[in-house]
Design an enzyme around this catalytic site. Sequence first.
Site, PDB file in Angstrom:
ATOM      1  N   ASP A   1     -18.344  24.334  86.601  1.00  0.00           N
ATOM      2  CA  ASP A   1     -19.327  23.387  87.108  1.00  0.00           C
ATOM      3  C   ASP A   1     -19.502  23.621  88.605  1.00  0.00           C
ATOM      4  OD1 ASP A   1     -20.430  20.376  85.971  1.00  0.00           O
ATOM      5  OD2 ASP A   1     -20.480  20.745  88.135  1.00  0.00           O
TER       6      ASP A   1
ATOM      7  N   HIS B   1     -30.834  25.756  72.509  1.00  0.00           N
ATOM      8  CA  HIS B   1     -31.252  24.630  73.334  1.00  0.00           C
ATOM      9  C   HIS B   1     -31.522  23.391  72.487  1.00  0.00           C
ATOM     10  CE1 HIS B   1     -33.205  22.676  76.809  1.00  0.00           C
ATOM     11  NE2 HIS B   1     -33.975  22.132  75.879  1.00  0.00           N
TER      12      HIS B   1
ATOM     13  N   GLY C   1     -25.776   9.130  82.817  1.00  0.00           N
ATOM     14  CA  GLY C   1     -25.951  10.006  83.984  1.00  0.00           C
ATOM     15  C   GLY C   1     -26.205  11.453  83.621  1.00  0.00           C
TER      16      GLY C   1
ATOM     17  N   CYS D   1     -35.142  25.480  81.341  1.00  0.00           N
ATOM     18  CA  CYS D   1     -33.849  24.786  81.332  1.00  0.00           C
ATOM     19  C   CYS D   1     -32.810  25.593  82.121  1.00  0.00           C
ATOM     20  CB  CYS D   1     -33.405  24.603  79.877  1.00  0.00           C
ATOM     21  SG  CYS D   1     -31.681  24.162  79.688  1.00  0.00           S
TER      22      CYS D   1
ATOM     23  N   ASN E   1     -22.083  13.682  78.150  1.00  0.00           N
ATOM     24  CA  ASN E   1     -23.000  12.636  78.605  1.00  0.00           C
ATOM     25  C   ASN E   1     -24.270  12.668  77.763  1.00  0.00           C
ATOM     26  OD1 ASN E   1     -21.415  11.588  80.727  1.00  0.00           O
ATOM     27  ND2 ASN E   1     -22.005  13.287  82.069  1.00  0.00           N
TER      28      ASN E   1
ATOM     29  N   HIS F   1     -24.103  19.749  76.474  1.00  0.00           N
ATOM     30  CA  HIS F   1     -22.954  20.497  76.985  1.00  0.00           C
ATOM     31  C   HIS F   1     -21.719  19.607  76.961  1.00  0.00           C
ATOM     32  CE1 HIS F   1     -25.142  18.553  80.255  1.00  0.00           C
ATOM     33  NE2 HIS F   1     -23.957  18.316  80.793  1.00  0.00           N
TER      34      HIS F   1
HETATM   35  P1  AMP Z   1     -24.511  16.109  83.042  1.00  0.00           P
HETATM   36  O1  AMP Z   1     -24.579  15.133  84.180  1.00  0.00           O
HETATM   37  O2  AMP Z   1     -23.582  15.717  81.953  1.00  0.00           O
HETATM   38  O3  AMP Z   1     -25.894  16.462  82.536  1.00  0.00           O
HETATM   39  O4  AMP Z   1     -23.851  17.420  83.659  1.00  0.00           O
HETATM   40  C1  AMP Z   1     -24.569  18.433  84.275  1.00  0.00           C
HETATM   41  C2  AMP Z   1     -23.572  19.205  85.097  1.00  0.00           C
HETATM   42  O5  AMP Z   1     -24.131  20.467  85.377  1.00  0.00           O
HETATM   43  C3  AMP Z   1     -23.231  18.563  86.457  1.00  0.00           C
HETATM   44  O6  AMP Z   1     -21.823  18.321  86.503  1.00  0.00           O
HETATM   45  C4  AMP Z   1     -23.670  19.621  87.463  1.00  0.00           C
HETATM   46  O7  AMP Z   1     -22.778  19.727  88.560  1.00  0.00           O
HETATM   47  C5  AMP Z   1     -23.696  20.886  86.635  1.00  0.00           C
HETATM   48  N1  AMP Z   1     -24.621  21.922  87.053  1.00  0.00           N
HETATM   49  C6  AMP Z   1     -25.942  21.795  87.339  1.00  0.00           C
HETATM   50  N2  AMP Z   1     -26.475  22.998  87.659  1.00  0.00           N
HETATM   51  C7  AMP Z   1     -25.460  23.898  87.555  1.00  0.00           C
HETATM   52  C8  AMP Z   1     -25.369  25.299  87.747  1.00  0.00           C
HETATM   53  N3  AMP Z   1     -26.428  26.043  88.119  1.00  0.00           N
HETATM   54  N4  AMP Z   1     -24.161  25.893  87.565  1.00  0.00           N
HETATM   55  C9  AMP Z   1     -23.086  25.171  87.205  1.00  0.00           C
HETATM   56  N5  AMP Z   1     -23.113  23.853  86.992  1.00  0.00           N
HETATM   57  C10 AMP Z   1     -24.280  23.224  87.170  1.00  0.00           C
HETATM   58 ZN    ZN Z   2     -31.435  24.934  77.544  1.00  0.00          ZN
END
Ligand code: AMP
Ligand code: ZN
Length: 113
Positions: free
Chosen positions: A32, A48, A94, A6, A88, A101
Amino acid sequence: MLDGKCVFCRIIKGEIPSAKVYEDEKMCVFKDLEPKAKVHLLAVPKTHFKLLSEVGGSEAEILSYMLTKIPQIAADNGCTNGYRLIINQGDDAGQTVFHLHIHILGGEKLSDF
Ligand code: AMP
Ligand code: ZN
């Protein structure tokens, strides 16, 4: 318990770099990678689980702890005039990272939705 595959567990373990703005024994907050607002932080529990539907007593305790910490963390990071929290859940929303989170969005006037 963390999951080796993850991306957020790997950030928590320090295996993937992130711009952390807050960390304690229960949670971690980082920027983000693809910000959708001037301030876009992700508050992540250090355990997790994927979805609210998996929440039991210990996860509920962490989530409520996170909600008590978020106001100060948001203010310290430029959300001085309000902010929006988003969680989400699943494909229709999405969700792309299946480690629960809380998005913290602010630092500017957000569009209605
Ligand atoms: P969700 O769509 O609610 O699952 O949000 C996942 C978020 O994680 C998205 O806004 C991505 O831009 C962000 N994300 C994915 N990988 C990383 C990372 N390595 N560091 C920071 N943010 C991330
Ligand atoms: Zn995790």
